[in-house]
Enzyme design. Structure first.
Site, PDB file in Angstrom:
ATOM      1  CB  THR A  94      -0.947  -0.026   1.222  1.00 54.10           C
ATOM      2  OG1 THR A  94      -1.724  -1.221   1.148  1.00 54.10           O
ATOM      3  CG2 THR A  94      -1.866   1.180   1.243  1.00 54.10           C
ATOM      4  CD  GLN A 202      -2.496 -11.774  -3.888  1.00 54.73           C
ATOM      5  OE1 GLN A 202      -2.156 -12.956  -3.769  1.00 54.73           O
ATOM      6  NE2 GLN A 202      -3.023 -11.089  -2.888  1.00 54.73           N
ATOM      7  CB  SER A 222       3.415  -7.013   0.041  1.00 56.84           C
ATOM      8  OG  SER A 222       3.132  -6.866   1.408  1.00 56.84           O
ATOM      9  CB  ALA A 223       7.620  -9.305   3.269  1.00 61.64           C
ATOM     10  CG  HIS A 224       1.594  -9.634   4.262  1.00 58.83           C
ATOM     11  ND1 HIS A 224       0.305 -10.096   4.258  1.00 58.83           N
ATOM     12  CD2 HIS A 224       1.539  -8.410   3.700  1.00 58.83           C
ATOM     13  CE1 HIS A 224      -0.496  -9.180   3.735  1.00 58.83           C
ATOM     14  NE2 HIS A 224       0.241  -8.142   3.378  1.00 58.83           N
ATOM     15  CB  THR A 256      15.914   3.204  13.325  1.00 57.95           C
ATOM     16  OG1 THR A 256      16.436   4.300  14.075  1.00 57.95           O
ATOM     17  CG2 THR A 256      16.701   1.949  13.610  1.00 57.95           C
ATOM     18  CB  CYS A 343     -11.514  -5.409   2.983  1.00 55.00           C
ATOM     19  SG  CYS A 343     -12.496  -4.149   3.711  1.00 55.00           S
TER      20      CYS A 343
HETATM   21  N1  PLP Z   1      -2.161  -5.222  -3.956  1.00 60.25           N
HETATM   22  C1  PLP Z   1      -2.664  -6.472  -3.981  1.00 60.25           C
HETATM   23  C2  PLP Z   1      -2.889  -7.147  -5.306  1.00 60.25           C
HETATM   24  C3  PLP Z   1      -2.952  -7.140  -2.791  1.00 60.25           C
HETATM   25  O1  PLP Z   1      -3.448  -8.381  -2.837  1.00 60.25           O
HETATM   26  C4  PLP Z   1      -2.727  -6.469  -1.553  1.00 60.25           C
HETATM   27  C5  PLP Z   1      -3.076  -7.127  -0.278  1.00 60.25           C
HETATM   28  O2  PLP Z   1      -4.039  -7.861  -0.180  1.00 60.25           O
HETATM   29  C6  PLP Z   1      -2.177  -5.166  -1.575  1.00 60.25           C
HETATM   30  C7  PLP Z   1      -1.912  -4.587  -2.796  1.00 60.25           C
HETATM   31  C8  PLP Z   1      -1.855  -4.448  -0.297  1.00 60.25           C
HETATM   32  O3  PLP Z   1      -0.715  -5.038   0.265  1.00 60.25           O
HETATM   33  P1  PLP Z   1      -0.136  -4.678   1.710  1.00 60.25           P
HETATM   34  O4  PLP Z   1      -0.940  -5.487   2.676  1.00 60.25           O
HETATM   35  O5  PLP Z   1       1.291  -5.088   1.692  1.00 60.25           O
HETATM   36  O6  PLP Z   1      -0.285  -3.201   1.900  1.00 60.25           O
END
Ligand code: PLP
Length: 404
Positions: A94, A202, A222-224, A256, A343
């Site tokens: 995000t 994704q 995104s790492a998670h 940091t 969401c």
């Molecule tokens: N873009 C996509 C395609 C996603 O699936 C997500 C999270 O579900 C995001 C952006 C947002 O990612 P983050 O949780 O790292 O902000």
């Protein structure tokens, strides 16, 4: 420099303690993924062994932390098909999306910036563009998709013909899993002179990415979503030093640095680079097994999205006439699946993705998103098929009871 591998941490089993039969089966890998225990080892090491401040490099502690960040930049760049100097760590996708848009706005000679985005983008992209549109910084234009979520070539052509400064598109969709043909689409966009932002949240770690070769100006990860920790991601951009070009913006990684998160992210990317080619076919086989079982067990089940160009772990189905929230609620304690994208508010309205695909209303209302991951087993898939089938039957029975 000391060895920066987590030598002083007990090696862990390579599978996290989820889905062992006593806990719900986790099949929501589009929302987030469990942290790989090998990644957790690196995070722990960065928190306890290499705890120095990466900005205080006057001594070995800071230097070791700084080296962890350099190693992570290389691993993230490898996964993205980019260069380590292009990697800017953020708090997640995000933030990376917002920074990319802010950068595109700030370096453009045109105001408002003409931004074309697909109608199936994640809310993080749609919100960033909408906010900028409200303040007059951006003039948005939608690129339409077909019933499988694929970009309509005519709609892209029309948008580019009308004049666009930035195109936002995903590498893969977070609901129906459709994978987009980035090399071809990026080439067409580049020929028009527009810049490209790709949300690869994704796709990263699931499909090969070549950000530099494809001429992507901004790539977001995104790492998670790839078995790494939450709260860390990256904006990957070859367009020069974003930090000096965006001095007015507050970067989450300013001050940091989040060394444990960044080091874990790097390790997660390294593992994906090494293991993706083996893991993904296995995940696809599990997904196909679940799809066959559900199709055989649930009458009228529809499989949504593009059946061949989709993420290997993605299974998006609809049971017409059976409200999805009732099914998911019945599965709460046994199988974790979802009705759509994760969401922040926890509230789910109709999916803008399924609306953009013009799916019939009854398919939208009965839509279930299943996301298989690398730690799932055949036994879990078989049990999940039974549980999902039973939940659907139970909802159908209560609807029929209510009608009588
Ligand atoms: N873009 C996509 C395609 C996603 O699936 C997500 C999270 O579900 C995001 C952006 C947002 O990612 P983050 O949780 O790292 O902000």
């Amino acid at each position: 420099m000391d060895e920066i591998r987590p030598v002083d941490v007990e090696p862990k089993q390579s599978r996290p303690p989820v889905g062992d039969g006593s806990q719900p089966i986790y099949l929501d890998h589009h929302a987030t993924t469990p942290v790989d225990p090998r990644v957790a080892d690196v995070v722990l090491y960065a928190m306890t062994g290499a705890f120095g401040n990466a900005n205080s490099i006057d001594h070995a502690f800071g230097e070791t932390a700084d080296a962890l960040i350099a190693t992570a930049s290389e691993a993230v760049a490898d996964l993205a098909g980019s260069a380590p100097g292009d990697v800017y760590f953020t708090s997640g996708s995000t933030e990376a999306i917002r920074l990319a848009l802010a950068h595109a706005i700030s370096r453009s000679r045109r105001s408002p910036l003409r931004v074309a985005l697909t109608s199936v983008e994640h809310k993080a992209v749609i919100d960033a563009v909408s906010i900028a549109a409200r303040t007059g910084q951006v003039k948005p234009r939608w690129i339409e998709v077909d019933t499988q979520g694929c970009i309509l070539a005519d709609s892209l052509r029309t948008a580019l013909h009308a004049g666009v400064d930035l195109v936002c598109l995903m590498a893969a969709n977070n609901e129906v899993g459709t994978i987009y043909p980035l090399p071809e689409v990026a080439l067409r966009i580049r020929e028009s002179g527009a810049a490209i932002m790709v949300d690869a949240t994704q796709a990263a770690g699931r499909v090969p990415l070549h950000a530099r070769d494809w001429g992507i100006d901004y790539l977001v990860v995104s790492a998670h979503k790839l078995y790494g920790p939450k709260g860390v991601g990256a904006l990957i951009s070859p367009v020069g030093n974003l930090r000096t070009q965006l001095p007015d913006l507050i970067w989450a990684s300013e001050g940091t640095p989040n060394v444990p998160g960044i080091a874990g992210f790097g390790e997660a990317c390294r593992l994906r680079c090494v293991e993706m080619a083996v893991d993904e076919p296995r995940i696809r086989a599990l997904r196909d097994r679940l799809q066959s079982k559900l199709t055989a067990l649930i009458p009228n089940l529809a499989v949504n999205g593009h059946l061949s160009c989709r993420l290997s772990g993605n299974l998006h189905v609809s049971v017409p006439g059976v409200p999805n929230d009732a099914v998911v609620a019945r599965l709460r304690k046994s199988v974790a699946i979802s009705t759509g994208s994760a969401c922040a508010s926890g509230a789910h309205g109709p999916s803008h993705v399924l609306q953009a695909m013009a799916l019939p209303e009854e398919l939208q209302e009965g839509a279930l998103r299943v996301g298989v991951g690398k730690f799932n087993t055949e036994a879990e898939i078989d049990r999940a098929a039974e549980e999902i089938t039973a939940a659907v039957a139970s909802v159908k029975a209560s609807l029929q009871g209510a009608e009588r």
